[in-house]
Motif scaffolding. Sequence first.
Motif, PDB file in Angstrom:
ATOM      1  N   MET A  63       0.856  -1.185   0.000  1.00 17.17           N
ATOM      2  CA  MET A  63       0.000   0.000   0.000  1.00 17.17           C
ATOM      3  C   MET A  63       0.883   1.223   0.000  1.00 17.17           C
ATOM      4  N   GLU A  64       0.368   2.357  -0.523  1.00 17.15           N
ATOM      5  CA  GLU A  64       1.180   3.560  -0.599  1.00 17.15           C
ATOM      6  C   GLU A  64       0.366   4.800  -0.265  1.00 17.15           C
ATOM      7  N   TRP A  65       1.080   5.834   0.219  1.00 17.46           N
ATOM      8  CA  TRP A  65       0.472   7.113   0.583  1.00 17.46           C
ATOM      9  C   TRP A  65       1.325   8.246   0.042  1.00 17.46           C
ATOM     10  N   LEU A  66       0.686   9.321  -0.384  1.00 17.86           N
ATOM     11  CA  LEU A  66       1.388  10.511  -0.847  1.00 17.86           C
ATOM     12  C   LEU A  66       1.665  11.408   0.350  1.00 17.86           C
ATOM     13  N   ASP A 117      -4.492   7.649   7.488  1.00 17.50           N
ATOM     14  CA  ASP A 117      -4.706   8.989   6.949  1.00 17.50           C
ATOM     15  C   ASP A 117      -3.448   9.825   7.106  1.00 17.50           C
ATOM     16  N   VAL A 118      -3.148  10.642   6.081  1.00 16.60           N
ATOM     17  CA  VAL A 118      -2.122  11.670   6.199  1.00 16.60           C
ATOM     18  C   VAL A 118      -2.757  12.846   6.930  1.00 16.60           C
ATOM     19  N   LEU A 119      -2.126  13.274   8.014  1.00 14.12           N
ATOM     20  CA  LEU A 119      -2.669  14.330   8.858  1.00 14.12           C
ATOM     21  C   LEU A 119      -2.287  15.708   8.322  1.00 14.12           C
ATOM     22  N   ASN A 178     -11.459  19.824  10.558  1.00  9.21           N
ATOM     23  CA  ASN A 178     -10.705  20.406  11.673  1.00  9.21           C
ATOM     24  C   ASN A 178      -9.382  19.694  11.938  1.00  9.21           C
ATOM     25  N   GLY A 179      -9.050  18.689  11.128  1.00  2.83           N
ATOM     26  CA  GLY A 179      -7.761  18.018  11.255  1.00  2.83           C
ATOM     27  C   GLY A 179      -7.756  16.770  12.103  1.00  2.83           C
ATOM     28  N   LYS A 180      -8.859  16.480  12.794  1.00  2.00           N
ATOM     29  CA  LYS A 180      -8.905  15.274  13.618  1.00  2.00           C
ATOM     30  C   LYS A 180      -9.246  14.059  12.761  1.00  2.00           C
ATOM     31  N   MET A 181      -8.670  12.927  13.119  1.00  2.00           N
ATOM     32  CA  MET A 181      -8.879  11.688  12.376  1.00  2.00           C
ATOM     33  C   MET A 181     -10.018  10.913  13.025  1.00  2.00           C
ATOM     34  N   LEU A 182     -11.098  10.725  12.268  1.00  2.00           N
ATOM     35  CA  LEU A 182     -12.264  10.008  12.763  1.00  2.00           C
ATOM     36  C   LEU A 182     -12.179   8.552  12.324  1.00  2.00           C
ATOM     37  N   VAL A 183     -12.368   7.636  13.274  1.00  5.55           N
ATOM     38  CA  VAL A 183     -12.308   6.200  12.992  1.00  5.55           C
ATOM     39  C   VAL A 183     -13.571   5.546  13.538  1.00  5.55           C
ATOM     40  N   ASN A 437      -6.175   6.210   1.474  1.00 11.10           N
ATOM     41  CA  ASN A 437      -4.977   6.988   1.119  1.00 11.10           C
ATOM     42  C   ASN A 437      -5.370   8.266   0.380  1.00 11.10           C
ATOM     43  N   ALA A 438      -6.269   9.033   1.006  1.00 16.10           N
ATOM     44  CA  ALA A 438      -6.768  10.291   0.440  1.00 16.10           C
ATOM     45  C   ALA A 438      -5.620  11.270   0.188  1.00 16.10           C
ATOM     46  N   THR A 439      -5.817  12.177  -0.788  1.00 16.42           N
ATOM     47  CA  THR A 439      -4.778  13.160  -1.132  1.00 16.42           C
ATOM     48  C   THR A 439      -5.302  14.592  -1.101  1.00 16.42           C
ATOM     49  N   ASN A 440      -6.322  14.878  -0.301  1.00 14.40           N
ATOM     50  CA  ASN A 440      -6.939  16.209  -0.286  1.00 14.40           C
ATOM     51  C   ASN A 440      -6.201  17.185   0.625  1.00 14.40           C
TER      52      ASN A 440
END
Length: 508
Positions: A63-66, A117-119, A178-183, A437-440
């Motif tokens: 798997m990969e992330w930007l 997620d990329v924070l 708001n930058g928080k990671m929801l799981v 692996n979202a890129t927004n």
Amino acid sequence: MRSANVRSFWVVAAAVVAVGTAACSGGRSMLPGISQSSLQTLENSHAGHFSRIGHQPPVGMAMEWLMTDGSVLAQSGANWSNWYRYVPDAKGNYSDGTWTQVASLQSGYGPLYFAADVLADGRLAISGGEYNSPGNGYDLQLTNLGAVYDPVKNTWTAVGHPRRWKNIGDSPSSVLPNGKMLVGDKLHNWDASLNPKTLRWNTVGDKGKSDFNAEEGWTLLPNGTILTADVKNAPNSEIYNPAAATWTSAGSTIVDLHSPSPYGCLLYGPSLCYYPPGEIGPAILRPDGTVFYTGSYSKSGPGHTAIYTSSTGKWAAGPNFPNGDNAGDSYAALEPSGNVLVFGVSGTVYEWNGTTLTQVNGISYGGPPLLLPTGQVMVLGYSSVALYTPTGQPQAGWLPTIATVSKTLTRGQTYKTSGTQFNGFGQAMSYGDESQNATNYPLVRITHNATGDVFYARTHDHSTMGVATGSVPVSTNFDVPAKMETGASALVVVANGIASKPVTVTIK
């Protein structure tokens, strides 16, 4: 979820990509017709090319992330604790980059298929794992371990789990505006958010959720809410409102997007059974505000699709997959043109243009895709990585716009740039459920005028992680590379493979 023999999956994936790309590439050449000396030429030559990268990874990648410095962080498919970094060449060309091994995860944590997620601060957060190495002797591990990778320090920091969460596994997740990671807890309707500043979990409300979170995918909408299509309670869909911490029904998806599960009890502990509710396909928010939702196989044959219009809250049935195919637990990517690439389980790739779903000739794949800053899509096989350069261009109104940035930049220093549409029109990447692996988020790319060398200035602390922000002013901080060439250069902000118009800057 991904069950059966996980190792066998990656072996098959290697074979699929090797067969699909060997004839197209013919060695380690550049993309056909693409000059290595010109990134601009690369970006403007969208001719539907599919070609192997020049330097293949040292091991198979899962798997990969930007990352926000333009590099790709990839997880080893051979040893899930090991990770690698891929960087483009000096001209910003991802077809001729370099692999380097980076820090490994903490002892006892080697997950496969997890929330990720990329924070907004540029780090990567991962949580859970459907499988874990070392295993526990059961069908599934559903670990509740987690970690955060810091690309500057090249370190992983162990992260705990939300209170009372004994299992996380392959859970859905998304970074909120708001930058928080929801799981979402896989086995319950529970939700929790990770505070990136403290790395502490906070249990949040989940009132109104109609079923557990297992096998669901989450799609961030322009208003900051999250859309999901239920798997257990299909064809119902739901919207999560982070401000109210409540779920409400978003109505029927019209067609059934989930597939019945062929599995019964899957053990994840002593006398602990997980009964899979089935699978579903990926969902992508497009620039026109519609969400293209794809389905797994149906009882009667091919997978269905549905379209959700975020401005009206209405669903409409889309076309069925051609050739009896489906996208159950598969992948999708948003092209800069606004079209959606959907990866069918057969190995065939399709493109949705808002009206028709058609097969894309010349693409074979065996693993997850990733949208790159050049607008290309990197496709992983177990040990064969390729790039797809799609056709089409973004509309002029989709480009990020730079309102303010210092015209003189000193190497090694941090600056702020502001403007609009720094986060793109959607998360751009989607999986059936786990392995997001979202890129927004914005990237800053600086090209030296005299040499044509390309440098990515690591971005961090974005003002928002929302999508489709329109005319609302947004900003990000960026670090000018310490070893960048001095002199006149062109700076752009890139979001989901779409670059702003360049601004002239001078590097000191």
